[in-house]
Motif scaffolding. Structure first.
Motif, PDB file in Angstrom:
ATOM      1  N   ALA A 120       0.893  -1.158   0.058  1.00 37.66           N
ATOM      2  CA  ALA A 120      -0.005   0.153   0.089  1.00 37.66           C
ATOM      3  C   ALA A 120       0.926   1.271   0.126  1.00 37.66           C
ATOM      4  O   ALA A 120       2.218   1.236   0.615  1.00 37.66           O
ATOM      5  CB  ALA A 120      -0.955   0.139   1.125  1.00 37.66           C
ATOM      6  N   PHE A 158      -2.551   0.406  -4.150  1.00 35.18           N
ATOM      7  CA  PHE A 158      -2.548  -0.858  -3.154  1.00 35.18           C
ATOM      8  C   PHE A 158      -2.482  -2.090  -4.230  1.00 35.18           C
ATOM      9  O   PHE A 158      -2.768  -2.310  -5.373  1.00 35.18           O
ATOM     10  CB  PHE A 158      -3.933  -1.041  -2.503  1.00 35.18           C
ATOM     11  CG  PHE A 158      -4.445   0.049  -1.509  1.00 35.18           C
ATOM     12  CD1 PHE A 158      -4.186   0.021  -0.351  1.00 35.18           C
ATOM     13  CD2 PHE A 158      -4.946   1.165  -2.299  1.00 35.18           C
ATOM     14  CE1 PHE A 158      -4.394   1.241   0.376  1.00 35.18           C
ATOM     15  CE2 PHE A 158      -5.569   2.263  -1.389  1.00 35.18           C
ATOM     16  CZ  PHE A 158      -5.110   2.270  -0.048  1.00 35.18           C
ATOM     17  N   VAL A 162      -4.892  -6.683  -1.006  1.00 31.75           N
ATOM     18  CA  VAL A 162      -4.491  -6.120   0.038  1.00 31.75           C
ATOM     19  C   VAL A 162      -5.798  -5.211   0.411  1.00 31.75           C
ATOM     20  O   VAL A 162      -6.579  -5.216   1.308  1.00 31.75           O
ATOM     21  CB  VAL A 162      -3.252  -5.359   0.126  1.00 31.75           C
ATOM     22  CG1 VAL A 162      -3.268  -4.332   1.548  1.00 31.75           C
ATOM     23  CG2 VAL A 162      -2.318  -6.246   0.390  1.00 31.75           C
ATOM     24  N   ILE A 163      -6.295  -4.570  -0.450  1.00 30.38           N
ATOM     25  CA  ILE A 163      -7.321  -3.356  -0.097  1.00 30.38           C
ATOM     26  C   ILE A 163      -8.622  -4.315  -0.387  1.00 30.38           C
ATOM     27  O   ILE A 163      -9.520  -3.757   0.405  1.00 30.38           O
ATOM     28  CB  ILE A 163      -7.336  -2.226  -0.991  1.00 30.38           C
ATOM     29  CG1 ILE A 163      -8.124  -1.049  -0.755  1.00 30.38           C
ATOM     30  CG2 ILE A 163      -7.398  -2.667  -2.491  1.00 30.38           C
ATOM     31  CD1 ILE A 163      -7.637  -0.544   0.655  1.00 30.38           C
ATOM     32  N   ALA A 166      -9.550  -5.877   2.763  1.00 28.99           N
ATOM     33  CA  ALA A 166      -9.584  -4.951   3.914  1.00 28.99           C
ATOM     34  C   ALA A 166     -11.057  -4.493   3.781  1.00 28.99           C
ATOM     35  O   ALA A 166     -11.716  -4.386   4.829  1.00 28.99           O
ATOM     36  CB  ALA A 166      -8.619  -3.719   3.879  1.00 28.99           C
ATOM     37  N   ALA A 185      -6.436  -0.485   5.120  1.00 27.68           N
ATOM     38  CA  ALA A 185      -5.318  -1.633   4.904  1.00 27.68           C
ATOM     39  C   ALA A 185      -4.421  -2.059   6.007  1.00 27.68           C
ATOM     40  O   ALA A 185      -3.915  -3.078   6.297  1.00 27.68           O
ATOM     41  CB  ALA A 185      -4.602  -1.111   3.807  1.00 27.68           C
ATOM     42  N   SER A 189      -5.746  -5.534   6.894  1.00 27.07           N
ATOM     43  CA  SER A 189      -4.809  -6.329   6.372  1.00 27.07           C
ATOM     44  C   SER A 189      -3.160  -6.346   6.637  1.00 27.07           C
ATOM     45  O   SER A 189      -2.375  -6.926   6.332  1.00 27.07           O
ATOM     46  CB  SER A 189      -4.771  -5.983   4.605  1.00 27.07           C
ATOM     47  OG  SER A 189      -5.904  -6.182   4.113  1.00 27.07           O
TER      48      SER A 189
END
Length: 391
Positions: A120, A158, A162-163, A166, A185, A189
């Motif tokens: 990120a 990102f 990952v995002i 989240a 994030a 995450s």
């Protein structure tokens, strides 16, 4: 902002603000798809904007009632686990505000590169004001050390997984009241975002006065290129003399020139690189038809839907040999033609320059003409279209 129109649809130089933002992203060849989260009631308006201004690689997703819900819906448009997903899942996704139109490729590349390495990344800027915390009774409780804190800006980037993870895990409270994607994030995450110092142009159009600032910045940007169109390659011609004076008078502007035949056949050669200001010197020496040919070629280039195009038709004559009133009467067609092309976002003007036999007087007249041209190019005022000006 205090206006009825959603700010992303507010007009700047006859064009919605979001169109400038989309154009900034479209210019980046390595951005594969652009998803716009837009409310249901504005969906048709957004489609019209895409069509009118020729935007490519755009998909629409229905926005939610809050910022985070809108972003989540946009991510779903790229997620393989969604039944209606028609776009390929990206490795990296950029999240950006529709009302930050001045984002450049350099900062986009920096946050994307950082996101690929860290998972990120987000742009930041120094705080311009100290942040204070008030107590319940409205008095100062404490303040933050401005040097130790930064303002979070857009764009943010990102790794998609990952995002998206989240947002899948975050609470309804986050979706309803949260504003910071980087924090999601980190919280869900466990990904610490890399913070990238961004340029001052990343500011967000928030207040009504910001629209005027945005217009000023856009005018400044598109006024940096001027093309002087002449119908002769002779270095001593008036067109080339005017070009040199413009260079001296407007030393921060890139001024190019091109020779043009009377058929208008060479126009496409210099319309390849976007330019929105054309100074045509004696190209239309015989009148209306040559001007119309030039304007048709200009229209075919599809420049004017994006920004207002300024065209100044320059005629040079010795006022001692040809009466000024007679010449102006012969050029009255410029006014009628200007009304026609104004509807196509082309601002047409005529400029008469006294071609004196006295070298010193000629240079003075050319400098006056250059000042008039500079004002027309920088202001791009539709109210002045069709005027016959004299230097």
């Amino acid at each position: 902002m205090g206006v009825r129109t959603p700010k992303q649809f507010c007009s700047v130089l006859e064009r919605p603000l979001i169109s400038y933002t989309l154009q900034a992203l479209q210019r980046v060849s390595w951005i594969q798809d652009i998803v716009v989260a837009v409310t249901r009631e504005n969906m048709e308006a957004m489609r019209n904007i895409i069509q009118r201004f020729g935007h490519k690689r755009i998909s629409l997703a229905e926005a939610g009632v809050t910022r985070h819900r809108s972003i989540f819906n946009g991510l779903k448009a790229l997620a393989e686990d969604q039944p209606d997903c028609k776009l390929p899942k990206p490795e990296v996704v950029i999240i950006h505000d529709a009302v930050r139109p001045f984002v450049e490729e350099e900062i986009l590349l920096r946050v994307v590169t950082a996101a690929k390495e860290h998972g990120a990344a987000g742009a930041i800027r120094p705080l311009v004001s100290t942040v204070i915390s008030p107590s319940a009774d409205g008095c100062l409780d404490h303040s933050l050390d401005r040097a130790k804190h930064r303002a979070s800006e857009m764009p943010q980037a990102f790794l998609f997984d990952v995002i998206y993870e989240a947002y899948q895990q975050c609470s309804d409270y986050d979706l309803e009241f949260g504003t910071e994607c980087l924090q999601l994030a980190l919280k869900y995450s466990h990904t610490k975002a890399k913070l990238v110092e961004g340029p001052s142009e990343l500011w967000k159009v928030t207040y009504k006065q910001d629209l005027y600032a945005a217009e000023s910045m856009i005018k400044e940007k598109i006024s940096q290129e001027i093309c002087v169109v002449v119908n002769t390659k002779e270095e001593g011609s008036v067109g080339h003399l005017l070009k040199e004076v413009l260079k001296n008078e407007l030393n921060c502007i890139n001024i190019t020139s091109t020779a043009l035949d009377h058929t208008g056949g060479d126009i496409q050669n210099f319309l390849i690189d976007p330019c929105y200001s054309f100074i045509c010197v004696n190209v239309v020496s015989s009148g209306l038809q040559e001007t119309q040919k030039f304007l048709r070629k200009l229209e075919e280039s599809c420049l004017s839907p994006l920004y207002p195009v300024v065209v100044v038709l320059v005629h040079c004559l010795d006022f001692t040999l040809v009466p000024l009133t007679q010449k102006m009467e012969n050029l009255m067609w410029i006014r009628e033609l200007a009304k026609e092309v104004k509807t196509k976002n082309v601002l047409l003007n005529g400029l008469l320059i006294n071609y004196s036999q006295d070298e010193q007087k000629l240079q003075e007249n050319l400098r006056q003409g250059a000042s008039i041209i500079a004002a027309l190019v920088k202001e791009r005022s539709s109210a002045l279209a069709g005027q016959l000006l004299v230097a």
